[in-house]
Design a protein around this motif. Sequence first.
Motif, PDB file in Angstrom:
ATOM      1  N   LEU A 164       1.183  -2.876   4.826  1.00 19.46           N
ATOM      2  CA  LEU A 164       2.545  -2.963   4.764  1.00 19.46           C
ATOM      3  C   LEU A 164       3.830  -2.001   5.330  1.00 19.46           C
ATOM      4  O   LEU A 164       4.918  -2.050   5.846  1.00 19.46           O
ATOM      5  N   HIS A 165       3.252  -0.712   5.166  1.00 18.34           N
ATOM      6  CA  HIS A 165       4.089   0.615   5.868  1.00 18.34           C
ATOM      7  C   HIS A 165       4.249   0.480   7.274  1.00 18.34           C
ATOM      8  O   HIS A 165       5.258   0.627   7.790  1.00 18.34           O
ATOM      9  N   LEU A 166       3.170   0.019   8.035  1.00 15.35           N
ATOM     10  CA  LEU A 166       3.336  -0.224   9.350  1.00 15.35           C
ATOM     11  C   LEU A 166       4.189  -1.536   9.839  1.00 15.35           C
ATOM     12  O   LEU A 166       4.909  -1.193  10.746  1.00 15.35           O
ATOM     13  N   ALA A 167       4.156  -2.623   8.839  1.00 14.60           N
ATOM     14  CA  ALA A 167       5.023  -3.504   9.152  1.00 14.60           C
ATOM     15  C   ALA A 167       6.391  -3.161   9.098  1.00 14.60           C
ATOM     16  O   ALA A 167       7.183  -3.549  10.236  1.00 14.60           O
ATOM     17  N   ARG A 168       6.806  -2.404   8.272  1.00 14.18           N
ATOM     18  CA  ARG A 168       8.182  -1.944   8.185  1.00 14.18           C
ATOM     19  C   ARG A 168       8.639  -1.098   9.325  1.00 14.18           C
ATOM     20  O   ARG A 168       9.644  -1.001   9.641  1.00 14.18           O
ATOM     21  N   PHE A 185       2.508  -9.254  12.623  1.00 14.97           N
ATOM     22  CA  PHE A 185       1.270  -9.109  12.657  1.00 14.97           C
ATOM     23  C   PHE A 185       0.758  -8.242  11.215  1.00 14.97           C
ATOM     24  O   PHE A 185      -0.043  -8.582  10.630  1.00 14.97           O
ATOM     25  N   TRP A 186       1.485  -7.162  11.202  1.00 12.79           N
ATOM     26  CA  TRP A 186       0.990  -6.295   9.927  1.00 12.79           C
ATOM     27  C   TRP A 186       1.351  -6.876   8.677  1.00 12.79           C
ATOM     28  O   TRP A 186       0.774  -6.471   7.586  1.00 12.79           O
ATOM     29  N   TYR A 187       2.585  -7.721   8.734  1.00 16.45           N
ATOM     30  CA  TYR A 187       2.854  -8.370   7.444  1.00 16.45           C
ATOM     31  C   TYR A 187       1.857  -9.334   7.035  1.00 16.45           C
ATOM     32  O   TYR A 187       1.533  -9.419   5.790  1.00 16.45           O
ATOM     33  N   LYS A 189      -1.246  -8.867   8.174  1.00 15.85           N
ATOM     34  CA  LYS A 189      -2.378  -8.475   7.651  1.00 15.85           C
ATOM     35  C   LYS A 189      -2.343  -7.983   6.058  1.00 15.85           C
ATOM     36  O   LYS A 189      -3.388  -8.003   5.432  1.00 15.85           O
ATOM     37  N   ALA A 190      -1.111  -7.271   5.787  1.00 15.26           N
ATOM     38  CA  ALA A 190      -0.936  -6.848   4.302  1.00 15.26           C
ATOM     39  C   ALA A 190      -0.962  -7.817   3.326  1.00 15.26           C
ATOM     40  O   ALA A 190      -1.714  -7.901   2.151  1.00 15.26           O
ATOM     41  N   ALA A 191      -0.479  -9.150   3.743  1.00 18.18           N
ATOM     42  CA  ALA A 191      -0.870 -10.294   2.731  1.00 18.18           C
ATOM     43  C   ALA A 191      -2.110 -10.705   2.865  1.00 18.18           C
ATOM     44  O   ALA A 191      -2.649 -11.032   1.779  1.00 18.18           O
ATOM     45  N   GLU A 192      -2.826 -10.699   3.840  1.00 16.91           N
ATOM     46  CA  GLU A 192      -4.253 -11.145   3.793  1.00 16.91           C
ATOM     47  C   GLU A 192      -5.175 -10.206   2.926  1.00 16.91           C
ATOM     48  O   GLU A 192      -6.114 -10.667   2.259  1.00 16.91           O
ATOM     49  N   LEU A 193      -4.698  -8.914   3.100  1.00 17.52           N
ATOM     50  CA  LEU A 193      -5.447  -8.022   2.276  1.00 17.52           C
ATOM     51  C   LEU A 193      -4.910  -7.854   0.644  1.00 17.52           C
ATOM     52  O   LEU A 193      -5.450  -7.035  -0.030  1.00 17.52           O
ATOM     53  N   GLY A 194      -3.963  -8.887   0.415  1.00 16.23           N
ATOM     54  CA  GLY A 194      -3.727  -9.118  -1.057  1.00 16.23           C
ATOM     55  C   GLY A 194      -2.305  -8.094  -1.494  1.00 16.23           C
ATOM     56  O   GLY A 194      -2.286  -8.125  -2.759  1.00 16.23           O
ATOM     57  N   ASN A 195      -1.351  -7.907  -0.690  1.00 22.80           N
ATOM     58  CA  ASN A 195      -0.495  -7.248  -0.998  1.00 22.80           C
ATOM     59  C   ASN A 195       0.913  -8.251  -1.538  1.00 22.80           C
ATOM     60  O   ASN A 195       1.200  -9.084  -0.481  1.00 22.80           O
ATOM     61  N   SER A 196       1.071  -8.391  -2.919  1.00 21.75           N
ATOM     62  CA  SER A 196       2.105  -9.218  -3.124  1.00 21.75           C
ATOM     63  C   SER A 196       3.692  -9.366  -2.516  1.00 21.75           C
ATOM     64  O   SER A 196       4.212 -10.359  -2.158  1.00 21.75           O
ATOM     65  N   GLY A 197       3.858  -7.996  -2.218  1.00 16.94           N
ATOM     66  CA  GLY A 197       5.277  -7.861  -1.508  1.00 16.94           C
ATOM     67  C   GLY A 197       5.181  -8.283  -0.086  1.00 16.94           C
ATOM     68  O   GLY A 197       6.198  -8.833   0.237  1.00 16.94           O
ATOM     69  N   ALA A 198       4.202  -8.294   0.481  1.00 15.76           N
ATOM     70  CA  ALA A 198       3.966  -8.797   1.850  1.00 15.76           C
ATOM     71  C   ALA A 198       4.286 -10.375   1.670  1.00 15.76           C
ATOM     72  O   ALA A 198       4.934 -10.921   2.541  1.00 15.76           O
ATOM     73  N   ALA A 213      10.114 -15.510  14.158  1.00 16.19           N
ATOM     74  CA  ALA A 213       9.053 -16.573  13.781  1.00 16.19           C
ATOM     75  C   ALA A 213       9.773 -18.013  13.840  1.00 16.19           C
ATOM     76  O   ALA A 213      11.032 -17.971  13.295  1.00 16.19           O
ATOM     77  N   SER A 214       9.188 -18.872  13.995  1.00 17.01           N
ATOM     78  CA  SER A 214       9.677 -20.205  13.724  1.00 17.01           C
ATOM     79  C   SER A 214       9.868 -20.523  12.183  1.00 17.01           C
ATOM     80  O   SER A 214       8.856 -20.054  11.469  1.00 17.01           O
ATOM     81  N   VAL A 215      10.772 -21.126  11.624  1.00 22.76           N
ATOM     82  CA  VAL A 215      10.803 -21.842  10.360  1.00 22.76           C
ATOM     83  C   VAL A 215       9.665 -22.760  10.301  1.00 22.76           C
ATOM     84  O   VAL A 215       9.264 -23.389  10.981  1.00 22.76           O
TER      85      VAL A 215
END
Length: 244
Positions: A164-168, A185-187, A189-198, A213-215
């Motif tokens: 998440l830090h990398l994404a920001r 990509f990093w957002y 990845k953070a979501a895939e790893l279980g970060n609710s904020g991502a 990103a496309s809607v």
Amino acid sequence: MMILADLVDAAEFGSSESQFLLGYLYEKGHEIEQSYEKAFYWYKKAANQTLPAAQYALALMLESGKGTKKDIKSAFDWYKRAADLGYNLAIINLAFHYEYGIETQIDYANAIIYYEIAAKNGSKTSACRLGEIYEEGVITEVNTAKSLFWFKKAAELGDALAALHLARAYENGIGVTQDNGTALFWYEKAAELGNSGAHRYLQMIYKEGLLGASVNINKAIAHDEKARYLHEQEKEKIADLGKR
């Protein structure tokens, strides 16, 4: 039961590995009646024979007061012994103790040294903490390059917060060239790893078409549902901690 009997015999004969395993069985109550006092006894036997895993287990019991009188100073000493033998969990705890001055003087330099050792040994949490340390500039000077280095190391090891830090950083061009694709990509990845904020931010990204990103309403809904699910899990964990 014969296997357990053999283990007891080996422990009593002086095998440090058997002593440690017997301590573990007593601590967890596996195949034997749980007894923290007996777990502490056998862990100490093995620890005195310089088995680092036992030294770490003994330190945990001393720090929590399980099976013995709570003694954080002795816990620190055992963490140090296990760390000196290269036991990574002990190295992480030692870094934490130095950073916050738990039964020792605050020593930021040593905290960073031990976090770095642990991170190089594969600790994602230590790598992420180093990223935060160099980003915050509280216990050492801000160093964005080092911060991003350690966040990337942690993210590659599977740390969601570091991703998440990398994404920001990539979204805002902090220490790197601004890059929406890499940020996305990093957002993800953070979501895939279980970060609710991502997940929450990805819901907005796909709802509004941010970061190039496309809607995609289906993706937005999926991320929203996952964020809610993870949030409820986090609330349950906090509630469980409050009951202990």
